[in-house]
Design a protein around this motif. Sequence first.
Motif, short mmCIF file in Angstrom:
data_model
loop_
_atom_site.label_atom_id
_atom_site.label_comp_id
_atom_site.label_asym_id
_atom_site.label_seq_id
_atom_site.Cartn_x
_atom_site.Cartn_y
_atom_site.Cartn_z
N ARG A 124 0.86 -1.19 0.00
CA ARG A 124 0.00 0.00 0.00
C ARG A 124 0.89 1.24 0.00
N PHE A 125 0.63 2.18 -0.92
CA PHE A 125 1.46 3.37 -1.05
C PHE A 125 0.68 4.62 -0.62
N ILE A 126 1.37 5.47 0.16
CA ILE A 126 0.84 6.77 0.55
C ILE A 126 1.96 7.79 0.35
N ASP A 127 1.69 8.83 -0.41
CA ASP A 127 2.72 9.84 -0.70
C ASP A 127 2.13 11.22 -0.47
N LYS A 128 2.63 11.91 0.55
CA LYS A 128 2.09 13.21 0.95
C LYS A 128 2.88 14.39 0.41
N VAL A 129 3.91 14.13 -0.40
CA VAL A 129 4.75 15.22 -0.92
C VAL A 129 4.09 15.87 -2.12
N SER A 130 3.81 17.15 -2.02
CA SER A 130 3.16 17.88 -3.10
C SER A 130 4.07 17.94 -4.33
N GLY A 131 3.49 17.66 -5.49
CA GLY A 131 4.24 17.75 -6.74
C GLY A 131 5.21 16.62 -6.99
N ALA A 132 5.08 15.55 -6.24
CA ALA A 132 6.01 14.42 -6.38
C ALA A 132 5.75 13.64 -7.66
N SER A 133 6.77 12.89 -8.08
CA SER A 133 6.64 12.00 -9.22
C SER A 133 5.78 10.80 -8.83
N ALA A 134 5.61 9.88 -9.75
CA ALA A 134 4.83 8.68 -9.47
C ALA A 134 5.40 7.94 -8.27
N ALA A 135 4.53 7.33 -7.48
CA ALA A 135 4.99 6.59 -6.31
C ALA A 135 5.95 5.48 -6.71
N VAL A 136 5.66 4.83 -7.84
CA VAL A 136 6.51 3.76 -8.35
C VAL A 136 6.87 4.05 -9.80
N SER A 137 8.16 3.99 -10.11
CA SER A 137 8.62 4.12 -11.49
C SER A 137 9.35 2.85 -11.89
N CYS A 138 9.12 2.41 -13.11
CA CYS A 138 9.78 1.21 -13.63
C CYS A 138 10.47 1.57 -14.94
N THR A 139 11.79 1.48 -14.94
CA THR A 139 12.57 1.78 -16.15
C THR A 139 13.12 0.51 -16.78
N SER A 140 12.76 -0.63 -16.23
CA SER A 140 13.36 -1.89 -16.61
C SER A 140 12.43 -2.71 -17.51
N THR A 141 12.87 -3.93 -17.80
CA THR A 141 12.09 -4.88 -18.58
C THR A 141 11.42 -5.89 -17.65
N ARG A 142 10.20 -6.25 -17.96
CA ARG A 142 9.43 -7.27 -17.24
C ARG A 142 9.09 -6.93 -15.79
N PRO A 143 8.85 -5.68 -15.45
CA PRO A 143 8.39 -5.42 -14.07
C PRO A 143 6.94 -5.84 -13.91
N ALA A 144 6.57 -6.22 -12.70
CA ALA A 144 5.18 -6.58 -12.40
C ALA A 144 4.76 -5.90 -11.11
N ILE A 145 3.63 -5.21 -11.16
CA ILE A 145 3.06 -4.57 -9.97
C ILE A 145 1.66 -5.13 -9.83
N LYS A 146 1.41 -5.83 -8.74
CA LYS A 146 0.12 -6.50 -8.59
C LYS A 146 -0.38 -6.44 -7.14
N ASN A 147 -1.69 -6.42 -7.02
CA ASN A 147 -2.35 -6.43 -5.71
C ASN A 147 -1.95 -5.26 -4.82
N CYS A 148 -1.47 -4.18 -5.41
CA CYS A 148 -1.05 -3.02 -4.63
C CYS A 148 -2.20 -2.02 -4.51
N VAL A 149 -2.11 -1.16 -3.49
CA VAL A 149 -3.11 -0.12 -3.26
C VAL A 149 -2.41 1.23 -3.27
N PHE A 150 -2.93 2.15 -4.05
CA PHE A 150 -2.41 3.51 -4.09
C PHE A 150 -3.47 4.39 -3.44
N GLU A 151 -3.28 4.60 -2.13
CA GLU A 151 -4.34 5.18 -1.31
C GLU A 151 -4.43 6.69 -1.46
N ASP A 152 -3.33 7.37 -1.35
CA ASP A 152 -3.31 8.83 -1.40
C ASP A 152 -1.94 9.24 -1.94
#
Length: 258
Positions: A124-152
């Motif tokens: 579960r991700f919570i990011d309170k910083v104003s103007g921040a980039s994406a909570a998660v960045s993937c610059t690689s090959t074959r990344p998988a993001i699953k069952n995650c929650v982006f709450e705020d």
Amino acid sequence: MSTTGPVYRRGNKKPQVIWSADHKLRTMGRQIESSAGIDSGLGPIVTPMMSIREAVGMLGGVGGRLFFTEGVWVFDEAITIDIPDIHFLSTSPGKTIFKRPSTSTSTASIITLSGDGAILDGIRFIDKVSGASAAVSCTSTRPAIKNCVFEDVQKGINISGAWASIRDCSFLTSQGYAIEFSGTASNGIITGNIIQDTGGSVYLGDDVSGVSVVNNVLGGGSVVVSYAVNQGILTGSALNVIHRDQVQERSPPSIGGG
């Protein structure tokens, strides 16, 4: 007497994990025991007493699975993980919380995955910083993001590599895009996700190609799916739960001006 967490018993052969009556924990317990039977070990179990850097360090610079318990990990700085085939797995999906407070001076992504084959599962991700980039960045090959929650968060996920998979995640509140494929990202899939009315949109950049956006449930309001035509994108209101007016086909920009 019921247990509230895992109890570990070690015999001569392999670890045994006894879980509570909670069906999710039982399922997770079976996954752990299966891993133990294959790899002859549980893999590192990470609690909030340990930093992410310390946890990653236990893998010795090679890929592997880290089991995260319930709890909150506070990020005061951005972290880039360049180890391939690393797997962050929550033993209690949605209750393993990665949080960045508003006092943080970093606006880069909380976590950047730059190693091929990295997986985030149940965080579960919570990011309170104003103007921040994406909570998660993937610059690689074959990344998988699953069952995650982006709450705020300010933004959810940014993909700039290839063969990415975003599955079964929930986006509750985002100030920007829930999911963005940028640059020349290609050959990815976005499926089974739930994006609430304030969860943000799905945006595929002009040079993004070969991405499938199907079987997602998207709220109303300002939530849209936006992509450039003639880029091999598979999506639409017939393939997702979304009103057809919320699907935006963009013409690619002209080359050379005029």
